[in-house]
Design a protein around this motif. Structure first.
Motif, PDB file in Angstrom:
ATOM      1  N   GLY A 155       0.809  -1.204   0.000  1.00  0.00           N
ATOM      2  CA  GLY A 155       0.000   0.000   0.000  1.00  0.00           C
ATOM      3  C   GLY A 155       0.847   1.261   0.000  1.00  0.00           C
ATOM      4  O   GLY A 155       0.516   2.239  -0.687  1.00  0.00           O
ATOM      5  N   ALA A 208      -4.366   3.253  -3.319  1.00  0.00           N
ATOM      6  CA  ALA A 208      -3.575   2.440  -2.406  1.00  0.00           C
ATOM      7  C   ALA A 208      -4.471   1.531  -1.564  1.00  0.00           C
ATOM      8  O   ALA A 208      -4.179   0.339  -1.383  1.00  0.00           O
ATOM      9  CB  ALA A 208      -2.723   3.336  -1.509  1.00  0.00           C
ATOM     10  N   LEU A 209      -5.568   2.078  -1.060  1.00  0.00           N
ATOM     11  CA  LEU A 209      -6.494   1.270  -0.256  1.00  0.00           C
ATOM     12  C   LEU A 209      -7.161   0.187  -1.105  1.00  0.00           C
ATOM     13  O   LEU A 209      -7.378  -0.939  -0.634  1.00  0.00           O
ATOM     14  CB  LEU A 209      -7.557   2.172   0.375  1.00  0.00           C
ATOM     15  N   MET A 269      -4.653  -2.621  -1.569  1.00  0.00           N
ATOM     16  CA  MET A 269      -4.561  -3.398  -0.339  1.00  0.00           C
ATOM     17  C   MET A 269      -5.793  -4.288  -0.161  1.00  0.00           C
ATOM     18  O   MET A 269      -5.688  -5.448   0.266  1.00  0.00           O
ATOM     19  CB  MET A 269      -4.400  -2.457   0.858  1.00  0.00           C
TER      20      MET A 269
END
Length: 283
Positions: free
Chosen positions: A60, A73-74, A77
């Motif tokens: 992430g 990024a989230l 992840m």
């Protein structure tokens, strides 16, 4: 029917050549195989030692640095968490290790060859037909000589993957350097820059988007070899896809296939973001 008198075969010639290679350089191939296998095993063990949550945070963080977007990024992840949630985390790490080693070898070979091809029209004229053959020849054909030289397992899978995945990086590195503005190069020459200063100070930085696009394509093509590599003993997500095909277990094959797609999406988004000029990546 085609007349037999006009037919010929290169099979015997190729077989004799491969047999001669095995006889003459068998020890060298064995040493290379053992060294490469040592690297792969250590990388796999290293990835397994990292807690899953820490690995998610690391990926992430890399995605955030590349895209400058918290949502991206989230999302990355979350996709990787989904792979672990269906029980494929260990297989994901095995596939990731195999692909990383193959990609690193392809980069170490592809970028220097692309630079040399950009500097030499003769070398480029020789390389381009070879790259055409490497990209159009069925990937299964690579496995036959590689298996004879290295046997079954992860090592032949890596070499077959490198042969299949390196050509885009060589082509795009060559293209990126050749497309550097001539006026820029004339200005650099006027200031008396050496060839190394021109290469590392001007050509490679300006060609970086094209080179990173090549790295992206090489990574995607390496990942596409996962299922084929599983046929010769390379474990990972491709093994589950292969088992699903053999046993008609649609659910197992679909889960592993979606995990491969997720890994491809994660790597694609990160490498594409690093390939864009930084001023184009907005927070």
């Amino acid at each position: 029917m085609f007349p037999d008198d006009l037919t010929f075969s290169i099979a015997d010639w190729v077989n004799r050549g491969v047999d001669a290679l095995v006889t003459r350089y068998g020890d060298l191939f064995r040493q290379v195989s053992e060294s490469l296998l040592w690297v792969i095993v250590r990388l796999e063990n290293g990835l397994r030692l990292v807690p899953w949550w820490l690995l998610l945070i690391i990926v992430g963080g890399i995605a955030l640095h590349a895209t400058r977007k918290v949502f991206s990024a989230l999302l990355i992840m979350g996709l990787l968490f989904l792979v672990g949630a269906v029980g494929l985390w260990d297989k994901l790490l095995l596939t990731l290790a195999l692909m990383l080693v193959a990609t690193v070898i392809a980069v170490l070979i592809g970028i220097p060859l692309g630079i040399l091809a950009a500097r030499s029209n003769r070398l480029r004229a020789v390389l381009m037909p070879l790259l055409d053959i490497m990209q159009t020849l069925p990937s299964f054909v690579y496995l036959i000589p590689v298996l004879m030289l290295f046997g079954l397992g992860k090592v032949p899978a890596i070499f077959a993957t490198v042969i299949y995945a390196a050509p885009p990086l060589i082509r795009l590195t060559d293209l990126g350097i050749r497309q550097v503005d001539r006026e820029v190069m004339e200005a650099v020459n006027a200031f008396g820059a050496s060839r190394w200063q021109q290469l590392f100070g001007v050509q490679l930085p300006l060609a970086l988007p094209s080179i990173m696009a090549g790295v992206n394509q090489t990574t995607m093509m390496a990942l596409s070899m996962v299922v084929i590599a599983s046929m010769i003993g390379a474990r990972g997500l491709g093994e589950d896809v292969l088992v699903g095909i053999q046993t008609l277990n649609i659910g197992l094959g679909l889960e592993a296939g979606l995990a491969i797609v997720i890994l491809a999406v994660v790597i694609d988004r990160i490498t594409q973001a690093y390939g864009r000029p930084r001023h184009e990546v907005r927070p």
